[in-house]
Design a protein around this motif. Sequence first.
Motif, short mmCIF file in Angstrom:
data_model
loop_
_atom_site.label_atom_id
_atom_site.label_comp_id
_atom_site.label_asym_id
_atom_site.label_seq_id
_atom_site.Cartn_x
_atom_site.Cartn_y
_atom_site.Cartn_z
N ASP A 151 0.81 -1.22 0.00
CA ASP A 151 0.00 0.00 0.00
C ASP A 151 0.85 1.27 0.00
OD1 ASP A 151 -2.66 1.51 0.55
OD2 ASP A 151 -1.38 2.09 2.24
N PRO A 152 1.89 1.40 0.82
CA PRO A 152 2.72 2.62 0.74
C PRO A 152 3.35 2.81 -0.63
CG PRO A 152 3.12 1.46 2.80
CD PRO A 152 2.30 0.54 1.95
N ARG A 153 3.78 1.73 -1.25
CA ARG A 153 4.38 1.82 -2.59
C ARG A 153 3.35 2.26 -3.62
NH1 ARG A 153 5.74 -1.48 -7.14
NH2 ARG A 153 4.43 -3.17 -6.40
N TRP A 154 2.12 1.75 -3.50
CA TRP A 154 1.06 2.17 -4.42
C TRP A 154 0.79 3.66 -4.28
CZ3 TRP A 154 -2.92 -2.15 -2.75
CH2 TRP A 154 -2.43 -3.40 -3.16
N ARG A 155 0.73 4.14 -3.04
CA ARG A 155 0.46 5.56 -2.81
C ARG A 155 1.55 6.44 -3.41
NH1 ARG A 155 -3.54 6.39 1.38
NH2 ARG A 155 -4.14 4.39 2.29
N ARG A 156 2.79 6.02 -3.22
CA ARG A 156 3.90 6.80 -3.81
C ARG A 156 3.81 6.81 -5.33
NH1 ARG A 156 6.85 4.09 0.30
NH2 ARG A 156 7.64 2.59 -1.23
N ALA A 157 3.44 5.68 -5.92
CA ALA A 157 3.32 5.61 -7.38
C ALA A 157 2.21 6.54 -7.87
CB ALA A 157 3.04 4.18 -7.81
N MET A 158 1.09 6.60 -7.15
CA MET A 158 0.02 7.51 -7.55
C MET A 158 0.47 8.96 -7.45
SD MET A 158 -3.73 8.25 -5.88
CE MET A 158 -2.98 9.01 -4.45
N VAL A 159 1.10 9.32 -6.34
CA VAL A 159 1.56 10.69 -6.14
C VAL A 159 2.57 11.09 -7.23
CG1 VAL A 159 2.91 12.19 -4.61
CG2 VAL A 159 1.06 10.77 -3.68
N ALA A 160 3.38 10.13 -7.67
CA ALA A 160 4.38 10.43 -8.69
C ALA A 160 3.76 10.82 -10.03
CB ALA A 160 5.30 9.22 -8.89
N THR A 161 2.52 10.42 -10.29
CA THR A 161 1.86 10.77 -11.55
C THR A 161 1.35 12.21 -11.57
OG1 THR A 161 -0.40 10.09 -10.92
CG2 THR A 161 1.08 8.37 -11.75
N VAL A 162 1.27 12.87 -10.40
CA VAL A 162 0.64 14.18 -10.31
C VAL A 162 1.51 15.27 -10.94
CG1 VAL A 162 -0.22 15.94 -8.71
CG2 VAL A 162 -0.69 13.52 -8.28
N GLY A 163 2.81 15.24 -10.66
CA GLY A 163 3.71 16.24 -11.24
C GLY A 163 3.40 17.66 -10.82
N ALA A 164 3.08 17.86 -9.54
CA ALA A 164 2.73 19.20 -9.06
C ALA A 164 3.95 20.10 -8.96
CB ALA A 164 2.05 19.10 -7.70
N ALA A 165 3.73 21.39 -9.06
CA ALA A 165 4.76 22.39 -8.79
C ALA A 165 4.62 22.86 -7.34
CB ALA A 165 4.61 23.57 -9.74
N ARG A 166 5.66 23.51 -6.84
CA ARG A 166 5.66 23.92 -5.44
C ARG A 166 4.52 24.90 -5.12
NH1 ARG A 166 8.80 23.51 -1.09
NH2 ARG A 166 8.72 25.16 0.47
N ASP A 167 4.15 25.73 -6.07
CA ASP A 167 3.10 26.71 -5.80
C ASP A 167 1.72 26.22 -6.21
OD1 ASP A 167 3.60 26.74 -8.49
OD2 ASP A 167 3.65 28.93 -8.68
N ASP A 168 1.59 24.93 -6.53
CA ASP A 168 0.29 24.37 -6.89
C ASP A 168 -0.54 24.05 -5.65
OD1 ASP A 168 0.64 24.51 -9.61
OD2 ASP A 168 1.23 22.41 -9.86
N ARG A 169 -1.86 23.97 -5.89
CA ARG A 169 -2.81 23.61 -4.83
C ARG A 169 -3.48 22.30 -5.24
NH1 ARG A 169 -8.40 26.19 -3.45
NH2 ARG A 169 -8.55 25.95 -1.18
N VAL A 170 -3.38 21.28 -4.40
CA VAL A 170 -3.87 19.94 -4.72
C VAL A 170 -4.97 19.55 -3.74
CG1 VAL A 170 -3.24 17.52 -5.07
CG2 VAL A 170 -1.57 19.33 -5.57
N LEU A 171 -6.06 19.00 -4.26
CA LEU A 171 -7.13 18.48 -3.41
C LEU A 171 -6.95 16.97 -3.29
CD1 LEU A 171 -9.77 18.80 -1.84
CD2 LEU A 171 -11.01 18.50 -4.00
N ASP A 172 -6.85 16.48 -2.06
CA ASP A 172 -6.73 15.05 -1.78
C ASP A 172 -8.05 14.55 -1.20
OD1 ASP A 172 -5.67 12.49 -1.32
OD2 ASP A 172 -5.00 13.06 0.69
N VAL A 173 -8.85 13.90 -2.04
CA VAL A 173 -10.19 13.44 -1.65
C VAL A 173 -10.09 12.05 -1.02
CG1 VAL A 173 -12.50 12.90 -2.50
CG2 VAL A 173 -11.23 14.83 -3.46
N ALA A 174 -10.92 11.80 0.01
CA ALA A 174 -10.83 10.58 0.81
C ALA A 174 -9.43 10.50 1.42
CB ALA A 174 -11.15 9.33 -0.02
N THR A 175 -9.03 11.59 2.04
CA THR A 175 -7.66 11.70 2.56
C THR A 175 -7.38 10.74 3.70
OG1 THR A 175 -5.98 13.32 3.22
CG2 THR A 175 -8.14 13.52 4.27
#
Length: 252
Positions: free
Chosen positions: A39-63
């Motif tokens: 599960d931790p590896r899956w979460r990291r893989a999902m986060v890696a697809t986002v490609g956010a910038a430092r000044d971006d605002r991200v909504l994490d649903v079902a946090t």
Amino acid sequence: MEVQAPIAASDRKRHAMRLFAGLPDHYDRVGAALSFGQDPRWRRAMVATVGAARDDRVLDVATGTGLVSQELVRRYGCEVVGLDQSPEMLDAARARLRHDPELAKRVSLVAGEAEHLPFADAAFDHLTFTYLLRYVDDPGATLRELARVVRPGGRVASLEFGVPAAPVWRALWDGYARVGLPLLGRAVSREWRETGAFLASSIPAFYRRHPLEQLVTLWTAAGIRDVRVRPMSLGAGVVIWGTRAGGRADAA
């Protein structure tokens, strides 16, 4: 900052909220154990697809307890709003923030439901959601609502449990789901025993109703383009991501 939003309750939602009410104390450790540490590896893989910038605002649903929000901040240094319908899960996420003042500077928590987000159109640069669609009554409508609050060109990414496609691995998964999950859950608590039994039935039932091919269609119909699917751990986990339509690539 913390915003409160009213939460409607269908039968499916009431069951989900009751199910998760007793889980936060052991959620992170037991979730990792039930997935054999994947599960931790899956979460990291999902986060890696986002490609956010430092000044971006991200909504994490079902946090939930805030694991994905934490990973987003660690990886990108972005601002994150974590939303969940479970008061108990949000309490656990608050505890995480209290123990990490630097994380607390970047993460705010919101009580609300994925089907009726308390945000304006295109309010976020990107959006993530985790283990969500099995708990909503209309996955297609929920995906449209999630996409609504993402700016054109922003990334939408999800993590969900999967069912292995290969017959041998599917048979092993079925055996573990039917016997292993309930037994391991019972070793932790009554609530986790019930959760293990629920996962064993709800995961395959969801994919009978919504095969992966149909899920991709629902994502596309919600206004998300270039949808990609990455099965992980022989298909036991599934990361799906795409880009909110309406950006420059769509206008070209």
